[in-house]
Design an enzyme around this catalytic site. Structure first.
Site, PDB file in Angstrom:
ATOM      1  N   SER A   1     -11.297  23.980  -4.227  1.00  0.00           N
ATOM      2  CA  SER A   1     -10.111  23.117  -4.218  1.00  0.00           C
ATOM      3  C   SER A   1     -10.528  21.697  -4.541  1.00  0.00           C
ATOM      4  CB  SER A   1      -9.443  23.156  -2.848  1.00  0.00           C
ATOM      5  OG  SER A   1      -8.449  22.156  -2.726  1.00  0.00           O
TER       6      SER A   1
ATOM      7  N   TYR B   1      -9.319  22.642   6.578  1.00  0.00           N
ATOM      8  CA  TYR B   1      -9.230  23.202   5.229  1.00  0.00           C
ATOM      9  C   TYR B   1     -10.194  22.490   4.288  1.00  0.00           C
ATOM     10  CZ  TYR B   1      -7.163  24.548   0.739  1.00  0.00           C
ATOM     11  OH  TYR B   1      -6.961  25.024  -0.541  1.00  0.00           O
TER      12      TYR B   1
END
Length: 677
Positions: A554, A567
């Site tokens: 990501s 995350y």
């Protein structure tokens, strides 16, 4: 559709539905009838016959070659003899009626020259058992009298058609023939009668074998060669599959298929299986798929894995030497070059059979053909002695110029043809898009997801088991990961491309993030990627064919945003795994790369599961406008979709970036704060 064509297609589909009647893409059927010539307006007699490379079970009108019967039969007057047999196939093109349709096959003459309205040429196990029996002519006479005649072996072609037609003319009472070393041909005045005659020959032959056959034609079971228990058998097969696929791919990459059917396990447990396997198959369709003979492991299933692997490598080297010698014994100056010396079939006592081909369907069909061959050997040995056509004849067909021409007509392979991909989290969102793109580019795809139903849906979307299979997996469980990789290996023979995509996210501030929140995100993404990569790397190393591991990380692995600590940290862990594994696995030819998407909202399971609402709240926008918000903060002002991430996976693994490893590719429409430094 002409009524004769309609009846022909229906008959073909029924006959082709039973693999003991004829094998996949084996045999051909035909019908003769009258139609109107669009040029003269008058009647013209036509032959509709299954074209080259088609399959009876799935035949449609488009798979038929359509020829003018008068012109086809006129070729008998200019036939130059068996030494120039190949020229006749080119001559069939001058007999075609209209445009379109399939290319005429080598067996077209058989159908056109026999003076019957309907003809079937089939490869039934029972019929080939008689055709390969040492005393096949006498058995045919004993079983059928003068109702079915014997035609000695002749390579398929125009002369064989003339031979069968002559037998049919001289014996008006006959319904068909047994073709030595090959199969059967039957005929009838109507489509119904022709099918009835075909089934009569097959069922009568099988009934004779059942009544008169010896109970153990392959000899007694070899002590210690009995099948392993199912769980042990599958575990041993999964351990051997990557090694065998690597060996079978020495000349060119192959996809694998495994079967441990009772037919195979019984054969490889019996005393005479090595000698019979060495004789090879006989029917041309069989050995074109399975090669001249299989590779047979000569160790019991009790042998250790290390001992078995070492012996398989020795046997493979010997097989390649033997195949090269076979080619050199029979090749002439105008023979096509040797296509490859690796086995298509590998038999392992106590475990089963591994078969190989350029795609899953071809590998599976090769295995099915060898099961047919085992049935043939059993039938022939039960009433006589198995006596296949000799090696020289096999070579003439395997390296036939017409066979070479058929191979040349095959479409160009797609970029990921022969590659086997495992995608985690592939039941939805980015993973689903990746699975679709890889399959579209030719890969076999293992759709892995914790949601089994979603994975099965995606596998069906991709086209079924020859293209994709679904496997359940919880990537946080090492045992479940090992089971998923073993399932992938048993489905397609090995692995080439692994995509670590499974993920989830909880949007919370540091003070609101619990230990459980932290643990589940790190378990799924950091630990899960590690477990999948570790298990896949074992397969890739054993295969010795290199490979790709791709992490869907990501932009949050680089970009520090609010309410995202668990995350973002898990994604940073994944990003560094890319660099660490690239450094460690490069010596094995395994490339490891990553992809850093920005927020992929549409189709995303993560966003649909509540993450989207929380991120929208953080940024103060309606949830339905979150994708638009993300797009506006990028340099390109474009929303990132699952398909864009899938495109990047393909670019990294499609062959053009063969010298790239340890790279992170941003797919974020330009987020300056996430630029790699």
């Amino acid at each position: 559709m002409h009524s004769e064509v309609q009846a022909l297609v229906a008959r073909s589909n029924r006959l082709g539905a039973d693999p003991t009647t004829t094998n996949y893409a084996g045999g051909n059927t035909s019908a003769k009838g009258e139609a109107t010539d669009p040029v003269t307006g008058g009647p013209v007699e036509l032959l509709w016959v299954k074209g080259s490379g088609g399959d009876l079970g799935t035949l449609t009108e488009a798979g038929l070659a359509v020829l003018r019967l008068d012109r086809l039969r006129a070729l008998a007057d200019v036939y130059p003899g068996v030494d120039r047999e190949d020229e006749m196939v080119a001559a069939f093109d001058y007999c075609l009626h209209g445009r379109g349709g399939a290319a005429p096959s080598i067996d077209t003459a058989m159908h056109g020259l026999v003076d019957a309205a309907h003809v079937d040429h089939l490869h039934p196990d029972a019929g080939i058992a008689l055709a390969t029996a040492a005393d096949g002519p006498a058995l045919t006479k004993e079983i059928f009298g003068d109702r079915v005649l014997w035609v000695p072996w002749r390579r398929p072609g125009f002369q064989l058609g003339l031979d069968i037609a002559a037998v049919a003319r001289a014996n008006p009472q006959a319904i068909g023939v047994v073709l030595g070393g090959h199969g059967i041909t039957a005929w009838g005045a109507t489509s119904e009668e022709c099918e009835r005659h075909s089934l009569e020959i097959i069922r009568t032959a099988q009934a004779y074998l059942d009544r008169h056959g010896r109970p153990e034609p392959f000899g007694p079971v070899i002590a210690g060669h009995e099948p392993l228990p199912p769980a042990q058998r599958r575990a041993r097969a999964a351990a051997l599959a990557p090694v065998l696929r690597g060996l079978a791919s020495t000349d060119r990459p192959q996809v694998g298929h495994f079967t441990d059917s009772d037919v195979v396990l019984d054969f490889v447990a019996r005393q005479r299986h090595p000698a019979l396997a060495a004789l090879g198959t006989s029917c041309p369709d069989h050995f074109l798929r399975t090669k001249v003979r299989p590779m047979v492991l000569d160790l019991p299933p009790s042998a250790s894995l290390d001992e078995t692997v070492a012996r398989l490598k020795e046997l493979h080297a010997a097989y390649r030497d033997d195949y090269r010698a076979y080619y050199e014994r029979h090749a002439s100056p105008d023979s096509p070059p040797m296509r490859g010396a690796d086995p298509a079939i590998v038999l392992v006592p106590g475990v089963g059979m591994f078969s190989y081909g350029p795609n899953k369907q071809t590998a599976r069909v090769a295995g099915e053909f060898y099961v047919n061959a085992i049935n043939v050997m059993r039938g022939a040995e039960s009433v006589s002695t198995y006596a296949p056509i000799d090696e020289a004849e096999k070579f003439r067909i395997e390296y036939w110029a017409l066979e070479e021409a058929k191979l040349a007509r095959m479409p160009k392979p797609k970029p990921l043809a022969t590659r086997i991909a495992l995608v985690t989290g592939a039941g939805s969102g980015i993973g689903r898009a990746i699975a679709h793109r890889l399959a579209a580019e030719g890969a076999c795809v293992v759709v892995a997801d914790r949601d089994t139903a979603a994975a099965e849906t995606v596998a069906r979307e991709l086209g079924g088991a020859d293209v994709a299979v679904a496997v359940p997996v919880d990537v946080t469980d090492a045992g479940a990961v090992a089971d998923a990789v073993a399932a992938a290996v048993l489905a397609y023979g090995g692995l080439d491309l692994v995509v670590n995509n499974a993920g989830l996210s909880l949007s919370k501030s540091l003070l609101d993030t619990t230990e459980a929140d932290w643990d589940i995100q790190h378990d799924v993404m950091a630990k899960g990627s590690f477990l999948v990569s570790r298990e896949a790397a074992r397969v890739l190393v054993d295969q010795g064919m290199g490979g790709d591991i791709v992490y869907i990380s990501s932009k949050n692995s680089l970009f520090a945003g609010p309410n995202n600590v668990a995350y973002g940290a898990a994604k940073a862990d994944q990003a560094h795994q890319v660099r660490l594994l690239a450094a460690e696995l490069g010596g094995h030819g395994i490339r490891v790369n990553g992809i850093n998407p920005d927020g992929v909202v549409r189709g995303s399971g993560i966003f649909a599961g509540g993450w989207g609402a929380k991120r929208a709240a953080v940024y103060g926008v309606p949830e339905e406008r979150l994708g638009e918000y993300y797009a506006q903060r990028t340099l390109l002002k474009r929303e990132v979709l699952p398909e864009h991430v899938a495109n990047a996976v393909f670019v990294l693994t499609g062959g053009e970036l063969s010298h790239t490893t340890g790279l992170h590719v941003p797919v974020d429409a330009g987020v300056a704060a996430a630029f790699l430094r």
